[in-house]
Design a protein around this motif. Structure first.
Motif, PDB file in Angstrom:
ATOM      1  N   VAL A   1      -4.623   3.350  16.188  1.00 28.62           N
ATOM      2  CA  VAL A   1      -4.000   2.941  14.928  1.00 28.62           C
ATOM      3  C   VAL A   1      -5.056   2.885  13.831  1.00 28.62           C
ATOM      4  O   VAL A   1      -4.854   3.375  12.708  1.00 28.62           O
ATOM      5  CB  VAL A   1      -3.296   1.577  15.087  1.00 28.62           C
TER       6      VAL A   1
ATOM      7  N   LYS B   1      -6.285  13.054  14.328  1.00 32.75           N
ATOM      8  CA  LYS B   1      -5.262  13.358  15.330  1.00 32.75           C
ATOM      9  C   LYS B   1      -3.924  13.395  14.612  1.00 32.75           C
ATOM     10  O   LYS B   1      -3.502  12.417  14.006  1.00 32.75           O
ATOM     11  CB  LYS B   1      -5.230  12.282  16.425  1.00 32.75           C
TER      12      LYS B   1
ATOM     13  N   ILE C   1      -0.348  15.123   5.906  1.00 38.72           N
ATOM     14  CA  ILE C   1      -0.347  14.769   4.482  1.00 38.72           C
ATOM     15  C   ILE C   1      -0.708  13.316   4.233  1.00 38.72           C
ATOM     16  O   ILE C   1      -0.829  12.889   3.101  1.00 38.72           O
ATOM     17  CB  ILE C   1       1.048  15.016   3.863  1.00 38.72           C
TER      18      ILE C   1
ATOM     19  N   LEU D   1      -2.912  -4.939   9.498  1.00 37.46           N
ATOM     20  CA  LEU D   1      -2.032  -3.774   9.676  1.00 37.46           C
ATOM     21  C   LEU D   1      -1.843  -3.476  11.159  1.00 37.46           C
ATOM     22  O   LEU D   1      -0.730  -3.179  11.611  1.00 37.46           O
ATOM     23  CB  LEU D   1      -2.626  -2.550   8.972  1.00 37.46           C
TER      24      LEU D   1
ATOM     25  N   LEU E   1       5.740   2.544  18.536  1.00 35.78           N
ATOM     26  CA  LEU E   1       4.538   3.374  18.718  1.00 35.78           C
ATOM     27  C   LEU E   1       3.512   2.686  19.597  1.00 35.78           C
ATOM     28  O   LEU E   1       2.981   3.257  20.547  1.00 35.78           O
ATOM     29  CB  LEU E   1       3.931   3.695  17.352  1.00 35.78           C
TER      30      LEU E   1
ATOM     31  N   ILE F   1       1.699  -3.325  13.126  1.00 39.64           N
ATOM     32  CA  ILE F   1       2.176  -2.148  13.866  1.00 39.64           C
ATOM     33  C   ILE F   1       2.368  -2.500  15.336  1.00 39.64           C
ATOM     34  O   ILE F   1       3.286  -2.032  16.004  1.00 39.64           O
ATOM     35  CB  ILE F   1       1.206  -0.969  13.656  1.00 39.64           C
TER      36      ILE F   1
ATOM     37  N   GLY G   1       6.659  10.655   7.150  1.00 42.67           N
ATOM     38  CA  GLY G   1       5.854  10.357   8.337  1.00 42.67           C
ATOM     39  C   GLY G   1       6.718   9.805   9.438  1.00 42.67           C
ATOM     40  O   GLY G   1       7.883   9.451   9.206  1.00 42.67           O
TER      41      GLY G   1
ATOM     42  N   PRO H   1      -6.769   9.918   9.051  1.00 45.69           N
ATOM     43  CA  PRO H   1      -5.479  10.366   9.582  1.00 45.69           C
ATOM     44  C   PRO H   1      -5.507  11.789  10.129  1.00 45.69           C
ATOM     45  O   PRO H   1      -4.733  12.126  11.017  1.00 45.69           O
ATOM     46  CB  PRO H   1      -4.533  10.290   8.373  1.00 45.69           C
TER      47      PRO H   1
ATOM     48  N   LEU I   1       7.088   4.051  12.887  1.00 42.19           N
ATOM     49  CA  LEU I   1       6.069   3.435  13.734  1.00 42.19           C
ATOM     50  C   LEU I   1       6.676   2.449  14.724  1.00 42.19           C
ATOM     51  O   LEU I   1       5.952   1.792  15.468  1.00 42.19           O
ATOM     52  CB  LEU I   1       5.017   2.735  12.869  1.00 42.19           C
TER      53      LEU I   1
ATOM     54  N   PRO J   1      -2.652  10.208   3.350  1.00 42.43           N
ATOM     55  CA  PRO J   1      -3.962  10.001   2.711  1.00 42.43           C
ATOM     56  C   PRO J   1      -4.837   9.079   3.562  1.00 42.43           C
ATOM     57  O   PRO J   1      -4.324   8.256   4.305  1.00 42.43           O
ATOM     58  CB  PRO J   1      -3.608   9.331   1.378  1.00 42.43           C
TER      59      PRO J   1
ATOM     60  N   GLN K   1       3.377  17.026   9.099  1.00 39.12           N
ATOM     61  CA  GLN K   1       2.311  17.669   8.345  1.00 39.12           C
ATOM     62  C   GLN K   1       1.157  16.693   8.144  1.00 39.12           C
ATOM     63  O   GLN K   1       1.385  15.490   8.037  1.00 39.12           O
ATOM     64  CB  GLN K   1       2.844  18.094   6.969  1.00 39.12           C
TER      65      GLN K   1
ATOM     66  N   LEU L   1       0.816  -1.214   0.000  1.00 35.52           N
ATOM     67  CA  LEU L   1       0.000   0.000   0.000  1.00 35.52           C
ATOM     68  C   LEU L   1       0.849   1.264   0.000  1.00 35.52           C
ATOM     69  O   LEU L   1       0.322   2.370  -0.043  1.00 35.52           O
ATOM     70  CB  LEU L   1      -0.920   0.020   1.226  1.00 35.52           C
ATOM     71  N   GLY L   2       2.154   1.081   0.121  1.00 41.97           N
ATOM     72  CA  GLY L   2       3.026   2.248   0.069  1.00 41.97           C
ATOM     73  C   GLY L   2       3.215   2.962   1.386  1.00 41.97           C
ATOM     74  O   GLY L   2       3.714   4.090   1.429  1.00 41.97           O
ATOM     75  N   CYS L   3       2.795   2.330   2.470  1.00 40.75           N
ATOM     76  CA  CYS L   3       2.997   2.974   3.768  1.00 40.75           C
ATOM     77  C   CYS L   3       4.482   3.175   4.042  1.00 40.75           C
ATOM     78  O   CYS L   3       4.893   4.195   4.595  1.00 40.75           O
ATOM     79  CB  CYS L   3       2.406   2.141   4.905  1.00 40.75           C
TER      80      CYS L   3
ATOM     81  N   HIS M   1       6.585   5.909   6.097  1.00 38.93           N
ATOM     82  CA  HIS M   1       6.907   5.447   7.452  1.00 38.93           C
ATOM     83  C   HIS M   1       8.109   4.528   7.414  1.00 38.93           C
ATOM     84  O   HIS M   1       7.973   3.309   7.373  1.00 38.93           O
ATOM     85  CB  HIS M   1       5.706   4.701   8.070  1.00 38.93           C
TER      86      HIS M   1
END
Ligand code: HEM
Ligand SMILES: [Cu+2]
Ligand SMILES: [Cu+2]
Lengths: 333, 501
Positions: free
Chosen positions: A286, A296, A304, A320, A266, A324, A260, A293, A263, A306, A302, A246-248, A252
Motif C-alpha cells: 500500500v 506495480k 495514471i 492512509l 484489497l 485502507i 482506479g 504507483p 480498494l 499520481p 492504466q 487528497l482526492g483519492c 478509487h
C-alpha cells in the motif's frame, strides 16, 4: 536493579524459550571449553620434553577419529540450528488477533501510536496477555527497536515498514533501546516499555494524552473521548479524511466505477498485477502504491495514478494505510 | 650499542650505504621481500598502537554511565577510529603482509615473490590508504562506525566519511596486490619436488587467504564507489529518499566483510599450525584435514554474509538459510582445534613463548568460535545482535585469534627476521599477561550483551556499570599496555641491527 544481574528480566512469551536455548548453548560450551583446555593441559604436562613418556609409534592421522570429531560437532550444531530456526519462525509469524501499534523512529526519538490514536514519545504501553504487533518505519536513517526484556529486536528502515510481534507476560517497566547506530545521540534514543494489565491499559488508553482526531489534526482530547482499541479506530478515520481531502476518492470509488480500482477488500488479499504476477497487499505494498504507483500496476488499469512522494508525512501515510486496512477487514470478515 | 651490533653477521639488513640518504633509499626503494616485510611491520605496528590508543579512550569513557570525558560525537568518532584502523589497517594486512611477505618465498624455496616491484607498490598503496584515513582523523574524524551503514553514511553523517572511505578503498588495492602476488608465487615458484601436499600449512593458509583477498576485496571497492556517488552527486543507490535501498549496502558490505574476517583468521591459523608442530616436535596431526579445512572455510565464508543481517528485514527463508550455513561453517574451525590438540599427543613439548601464545590462541579461539554458534542460532541472535555480546564474540576471534598468532609468530620468527633472540622471560610474561588481560576485558562483555546492553552507546543505564568497570579494568591492566608497547621496541631493535658504515 542495583544487584548484579546475569539474566535480563523475562517479560514476554519468547523470553523463557530463548533463555532455555541460550542455557543449553552455555552448557554445551562449558562442556567443550572445559574439556579441551583440560586435555591440552594434560598433554602438555605429560609430554613435556623433560618427562619420560611413551613416544613410540606417534600417530599422524586417523581417519576414523577425525571423522568422529567432525561429525559429532556437526550434529550438535545442526541440532542447535533447528531449535533456533523453529523459534525464529514463531517470532516472525504474528498471530491473527494482534493489537497493532504504529512506530515511527527518527533521530533521536521514538513515536508510538495506538489504534485509537493515542500517541506516546519514547514510551510504549502494552497490555499483558495480548499479542501486540508493531508496524514500524523511520523518517531518516536505520534504527532498531529493541526491548531486551522481551528478547526481541527489529531494524526500523526508512522508506518501508518492518514488523515485529510479542506477547508481554509480566507487568513492569522495561528498557527500550535503539540498537542500530544512528548518529550523535544514538545512546539516548530510548525510553521505557510499560506492561500493564488489560484493564489498566484500557483506562490508560482513554485518559487524556496526545491523541489524533478524525480530522487529521493533532489535539489534546478530553478524558473519555476516545473509546477502547477495537471501536471507532480514529487512525482509520483520520485516514478516511485524508483519502477524501487528497482526492483519492475521485478515482478509487467503493463501487469500482472510478478510474482506479476499488480498494475495498484489497488489504491482505493477493492483488493481480498488469504483468500477470500477483502480490500480497500488505502495508509495504500500500505504501509503495501511494508513493511510487508505477512500480506495480494493478491489472486492468492504466498507470495514471499520481505519485504522492514528498507530499505526505510518515504519520499521514500510516493513517492512509490504516484506512485502507479497515476497508480490507470489512470484506474479509 | 654499535659494538654489540657488530656481532651480527651480515644479512639483508646490513647492506652497505654511504650516506643516510642512500640508506633511506635502500629501504624505501627496496624490492627485497624481507625488507618490505620490515616496512610493513613498522607501519602496521604504528596503526596498531593508534587503534589501541583509541580503544583505551573508549574504555575509559565507559567507566561511568554518563558521558564525562568526551561529547557524544567525540565518543562516536573514537570507536569508529578504533574500528576502522584495527580492521582495515591492522588485522587484515598484519599476518600476510608481515610474516607472509617474509616467509612465503623462504618456505617454498623461491628467491623472492613472483612480482617484487608489485610487492613494493602494495606497501606504498597501503601507506597511501593510511594517509587518507589519518587525514580524515586530523580534519575532524569520522563517526559512522567501521561498518559505514547507509543512509547514515551516505546522507546524514557530517564527518569525514569520504576521506575515510577513500582510504579504505585504496587499502583494498594493496590487499588485492599482495593476494595476487602470493597466489602466483605459490603456484609457480615452488622448489622442484615441493608438491602441494608437502607445503607447510602456513603456505596453505596464506594461499586460501589470498584467494579471498582477490575475490572479495573488489566488492568493497565497488560499494565504496557507489557510496561516494551517492554522497557527492546524490545518485540514489542506498537512500530511499533518492529511490535507493538501504539494505543493499549491508548485503554488499558483508559480502566482503564476512570473508574479510577469514582474511584475518586463516593466516593466524597457519601460524598456529607451525608453532604447535615446532614446539611439540611432531608433524601436525591430520595434515590433509587442516589443509582442506582452510579451503573449506574460504569457500563457505562467501555464503554466510546474511548472518549479520538477521534483523535487517531479511525474509524468513533467507534468515533460515544463512543460519544453517553459519552453523556449518563453524565445523572446519572446530576440526582444526581438535587436530592441534591431537598433535600434542606423544610430542616432546617445550613451553617457549611462541608456544604459550599458540596455546592462548586455542583457548580464546574456542570461546570465540563457540559464541559464533550462539549468534548463528537466529532466535538467540535476534536478542544479542548489536549488543556487547557480538562485540565480545568478534574480539575473541579477531583479537584473541589474530593478535595472539601475530605476536606468537613474531616471537618465533624474530631471530630469523632480525638475527637476534627475544627475551624468553619477558616473552613468557607478555603472553600470560595478554591472555589474562584479554579475558578480563572481554568476558564481562558477553554477560553485558545478554543483559541487553547495546553496542556503540556513549551513555548507558546504571545497572550495567559494574560489568563495564570490570571490562575497563581488564583493558587498562599493565599487561595490555605492555603488549601494545612491547612490539614497538622489538621493531626498533630490527632497525638497530643495521650497521652504519
Ligand atoms: C566459528 C565460526 C563463526 C561463526 C558461526 C560466527 C558467527 C557470527 C555471527 C552470526 C555474527 C553476527 C552477529 C550479529 O551481528 O548479530 C558474527 C559477527 C562477527 N564475527 Fe563471527 N562467527 C564465527 C567466527 C568468526 C571469526 C573467525 C571471526 C574473525 C576472525 C569473526 C568475526 C566476526 C565479526 C568481526 C563480527 C561482527 C562485526 C560487526 O558487526 O561489527 N567471526 N559472527
Ligand atoms: Cu540509534
Ligand atoms: Cu560473519
Amino acid at each position: 536493579m542495583n544487584n548484579f544481574p546475569l539474566f535480563p528480566d523475562q517479560a514476554s512469551t519468547f523470553a523463557p524459550q530463548i533463555d532455555l536455548l541460550y542455557g543449553v548453548l552455555v552448557a554445551l560450551s562449558l562442556l567443550f571449553a572445559g574439556v579441551i583446555p583440560f586435555v591440552i593441559l594434560f598433554l602438555i604436562v605429560k609430554y613435556h620434553r623433560s618427562m619420560k613418556a611413551d613416544r613410540s609409534n606417534p600417530v599422524h592421522s586417523n581417519l576414523k577419529l577425525e571423522l568422529t570429531w567432525s561429525i559429532i560437532p556437526l550434529i550438535l550444531a545442526l541440532g542447535v540450528f533447528t531449535w533456533g530456526a523453529l523459534l525464529y519462525i514463531d517470532m516472525r509469524r504474528a498471530p491473527d488477533d494482534t493489537l497493532e501499534v504504529y512506530v515511527i523512529g527518527k533521530r533521536w526519538m521514538w513515536h508510538t501510536q495506538h489504534p485509537n490514536g493515542k500517541r506516546e514519545n519514547n514510551e510504549l504501553h502494552v497490555p499483558i496477555g495480548q499479542p501486540v504487533k508493531l508496524i514500524m518505519t523511520s523518517q531518516d536513517v536505520i534504527h532498531s527497536f529493541y526491548i531486551p526484556a522481551f528478547r526481541i529486536k527489529q531494524d526500523v528502515l526508512p522508506g518501508r515498514y518492518t514488523t515485529m510481534w510479542f506477547e508481554a507476560t509480566r507487568a513492569g517497566e522495561y528498557h527500550l533501546f535503539c540498537a542500530e547506530y544512528c548518529g550523535t545521540e544514538h545512546s539516548r534514543m530510548g525510553g521505557r516499555v510499560v506492561v500493564m494489565s488489560m484493564a489498566d491499559y484500557q483506562t490508560w488508553l482513554t485518559t487524556p494524552g496526545e491523541v489524533i482526531l478524525p480530522d487529521g489534526v493533532d489535539a489534546v482530547a478530553d478524558g473519555g473521548v476516545v473509546a477502547g482499541p477495537a471501536v471507532g479506530d480514529p487512525m482509520a478515520l483520520a485516514g478516511q479524511q485524508l483519502f477524501t481531502n487528497l482526492g483519492c476518492v475521485g478515482c478509487h470509488r467503493d463501487d469500482g466505477a472510478g478510474q482506479g480500482p476499488s480498494l475495498v477488500g484489497l488489504f491482505g488479499a493477493q492483488g493481480q498485477l498488469a504483468d500477470g504476477s500477483t502480490v500480497l497487499a500488505d502495508e509495504n505494498y500500500v505504501r509503495e502504491s501511494i508513493l511510487n504507483p508505477n512500480a506495480k500496476i494493478a491489472a486492468g488499469y492504466q498507470p495514471i495514478m499520481p505519485s504522492y512522494q514528498g507530499q505526505l508525512s510518515e504519520d499521514q501515510i500510516l493513517q492512509l494505510v490504516a484506512y485502507i486496512k479497515s476497508l480490507g477487514d470489512t470484506s474479509g470478515n | 650499542m654499535s659494538t654489540t651490533t657488530g656481532t651480527i653477521p651480515r644479512n639483508y639488513t646490513t647492506e652497505s650505504s654511504t650516506s643516510p640518504l642512500e640508506w633511506l633509499k635502500s629501504w624505501l626503494l627496496t624490492i627485497d621481500h624481507k625488507r618490505i616485510a620490515i616496512l610493513y611491520l613498522l607501519a602496521i605496528n604504528f596503526f596498531f598502537l593508534l587503534g589501541g590508543a583509541a580503544a583505551t579512550a573508549v574504555r575509559i569513557e565507559l567507566i561511568t554511565p554518563s558521558g564525562d570525558l568526551m561529547t557524544s560525537d567525540g565518543y562516536n568518532k573514537m570507536f569508529t577510529l578504533h574500528g576502522v584502523i584495527m580492521v582495515f589497517f591492522f588485522l587484515i594486512p598484519a599476518i600476510p603482509a608481515v610474516l607472509g611477505n617474509f616467509l612465503v618465498p623462504l618456505m617454498i624455496g623461491a628467491k623472492d615473490l613472483a612480482f617484487p616491484r608489485l610487492n613494493l607498490l602494495s606497501w606504498y598503496v597501503y601507506m597511501g590508504g593510511g594517509l587518507f584515513t589519518l587525514c580524515a582523523v586530523v580534519l575532524g574524524g569520522v563517526d559512522t562506525g567501521w561498518t559505514f551503514y547507509t543512509p547514515y553514511s551516505s546522507t546524514y553523517a557530517n564527518s569525514q566519511v569520504l576521506l575515510t572511505a577513500v582510504g579504505v578503498f585504496i587499502m583494498g588495492f594493496s590487499s588485492i596486490l599482495t593476494g595476487l602476488n602470493f597466489i602466483v608465487t605459490i603456484h609457480k615458484m615452488r622448489a622442484p619436488g615441493l608438491t602441494w601436499f608437502r607445503l607447510p600449512l602456513f603456505i596453505w593458509a596464506n594461499y586460501a587467504t589470498s584467494l579471498i583477498q582477490v575475490l572479495a576485496t573488489p566488492v568493497i571497492s565497488i560499494t565504496i564507489v557507489l557510496l561516494g556517488l551517492e554522497r557527492i552527486f546524490g545518485v540514489g543507490v542506498f537512500d530511499p529518499r533518492l529511490g535507493g535501498d538501504p539494505v543493499l549496502f549491508q548485503h554488499l558490505f558483508w559480502f566482503y566483510s564476512h570473508p574479510a574476517v577469514y582474511i584475518m583468521i586463516l593466516p593466524a591459523m597457519g601460524v598456529i599450525s607451525e608453532l604447535i608442530t615446532t614446539f611439540s616436535r611432531k608433524r601436525v596431526f591430520g595434515y590433509e584435514f587442516i589443509a582442506f579445512s582452510s579451503i573449506a572455510i574460504a569457500v563457505l565464508g562467501f555464503l554466510v554474509w546474511g548472518h549479520h543481517m538477521f534483523v535487517s528485514s531479511q525474509s524468513v527463508y533467507a534468515g533460515l538459510i544463512f543460519s544453517f550455513l553459519s552453523s556449518v561453517v563453524a565445523i572446519p574451525s572446530a576440526i582444526k582445534v581438535f587436530n592441534w590438540t591431537a598433535t600434542l599427543y606423544k610430542g616432546s613439548i617445550s613451553y617457549r613463548t611462541p608456544m604459550l601464545y599458540a596455546l592462548g590462541f586455542i583457548g580464546l579461539f574456542v570461546i570465540g568460535g563457540l559464541t559464533g554458534l550462539f549468534l548463528a542460532a537466529v532466535a538467540v541472535d535476534i536478542h544479542v545482535t548489536d549488543t556487547y555480546f557480538v562485540v565480545a564474540h568478534f574480539h575473541y576471534v579477531m583479537v584473541g585469534g589474530t593478535i595472539m598468532a601475530y605476536l606468537g609468530g613474531l616471537h618465533f620468527w624474530w631471530p630469523k627476521i632480525t638475527g637476534r633472540m627475544y627475551s624468553e622471560i619477558w616473552g613468557g610474561i607478555s603472553a600470560a599477561v595478554v591472555f589474562i588481560g584479554f579475558n578480563m576485558t572481554f568476558f564481562p562483555q558477553f554477560v553485558l550483551g545478554y543483559l541487553g546492553m547495546p553496542r556503540r552507546y556513549h551513555v548507558y543505564p546504571e545497572e550495567f556499570q559494574i560489568l563495564h568497570v570490570l571490562s575497563t579494568a581488564g583493558a587498562c591492566d599493565p599487561g595490555d599496555r605492555f603488549y601494545r608497547a612491547a612490539d614497538l621496541p622489538a621493531a626498533l631493535a630490527a632497525l638497530r641491527a643495521h650497521r652504519w658504515r
